[in-house]
Design an enzyme around this catalytic site. Structure first.
Site, PDB file in Angstrom:
ATOM      1  N   CYS A  89      34.084  -6.413 -12.861  1.00  0.00           N
ATOM      2  CA  CYS A  89      35.478  -7.024 -12.966  1.00  0.00           C
ATOM      3  C   CYS A  89      35.922  -7.570 -14.582  1.00  0.00           C
ATOM      4  CB  CYS A  89      35.526  -8.492 -12.496  1.00  0.00           C
ATOM      5  SG  CYS A  89      34.686  -8.746 -10.862  1.00  0.00           S
ATOM      6  N   GLU A 151      45.803 -13.158 -14.410  1.00  0.00           N
ATOM      7  CA  GLU A 151      45.730 -11.739 -14.555  1.00  0.00           C
ATOM      8  C   GLU A 151      46.567 -11.001 -13.511  1.00  0.00           C
ATOM      9  OE1 GLU A 151      41.068 -11.258 -15.713  1.00  0.00           O
ATOM     10  OE2 GLU A 151      41.350 -11.171 -13.491  1.00  0.00           O
TER      11      GLU A 151
END
Length: 235
Positions: A89, A151
């Protein structure tokens, strides 16, 4: 902005990345609107006061037995240290190769870069054209009082057998899991057993998409479930 003294305990490697890496700022439709340091993008104070939203990606790598590779983030990570999460990630950076919109090539290039950086997986093992972008999600998650995430996250799936050489600055542990083993890990996290914690973005994918998408991984039909039009706003 928090002063340097507040960051005295920050790991040197992570501190360098926080100030040198420039994330891609986007609006809620994922249009690029600018760039900002990784440091500022992860300060909850900035996220809340300026609504800073940046582009990210989450890789889900499966081996040929259709087991999912998980990583435990290192103890020195600024956000979400020692939590278990999907394979990799991170963020595409504000640079030409990672801003390419066509076929999501910028995000694929970033994923290939970070799989090498975090897990020692060579580019040859994960060709950019082998990633399948399945969807995007928009989420916000505080890590502690100071740090957090906000995000638009691209969810990239890939099925490859790879050689691993985890980078201890980034990764504390790795393991492949089948569905049953993942369910047991989730049970432990929910029960607070063995101090198991899961990242919030991984948990959102698990709760909303993963098991259905895993069916497509096993059947070789991932392309049937692609939806890159929708940005799923999840909490």
């Amino acid at each position: 902005m928090a002063g340097a003294g507040d960051d005295a305990g920050m790991d040197a490697v992570q501190k360098r990345l926080m100030f040198e890496d420039e994330c891609i700022l986007v609006d809620e439709q994922d249009n690029v609107v600018g760039h900002e340091s990784k440091y500022n993008c992860h300060l909850m104070e900035k996220i809340e006061s300026e609504n800073l939203l940046h582009r990210a990606f989450s890789v889900f790598l499966f081996n040929s037995k259709y087991e999912l590779l998980l990583q435990q983030r290192s103890a020195t990570k600024v956000t979400f240290p020692l939590v278990w999460t999907n394979t990799c990630c991170s963020h595409p950076l504000y640079r030409e190769s990672e801003l390419i919109q066509e076929n999501y090539l910028g995000v694929r290039n970033a994923a290939q870069r970070k799989l090498l950086d975090e897990l020692g997986i060579s580019a040859e093992d994960v060709p950019v054209d082998q990633f399948t972008p399945l969807g995007r999600m928009h989420y916000k998650a505080p890590s502690d009082g100071k740090w957090g995430e906000h995000e638009v996250d691209y969810l990239l799936f890939i099925v490859r057998d790879v050689k691993l050489q985890p980078n201890p600055d980034e990764v504390a542990d790795v393991k492949y899991v089948n569905r049953q083993q993942l369910k047991e890990l989730i049970r432990k996290a929910d029960a607070g057993e063995d101090d198991v914690k899961l990242s919030p973005w991984f948990r959102l994918v698990v709760d909303n998409f993963l098991m259905g998408w895993w069916d497509h991984v096993e059947k070789g039909t991932l392309n049937e479930t692609v939806d890159m039009e929708t940005i799923h706003k999840l909490k």
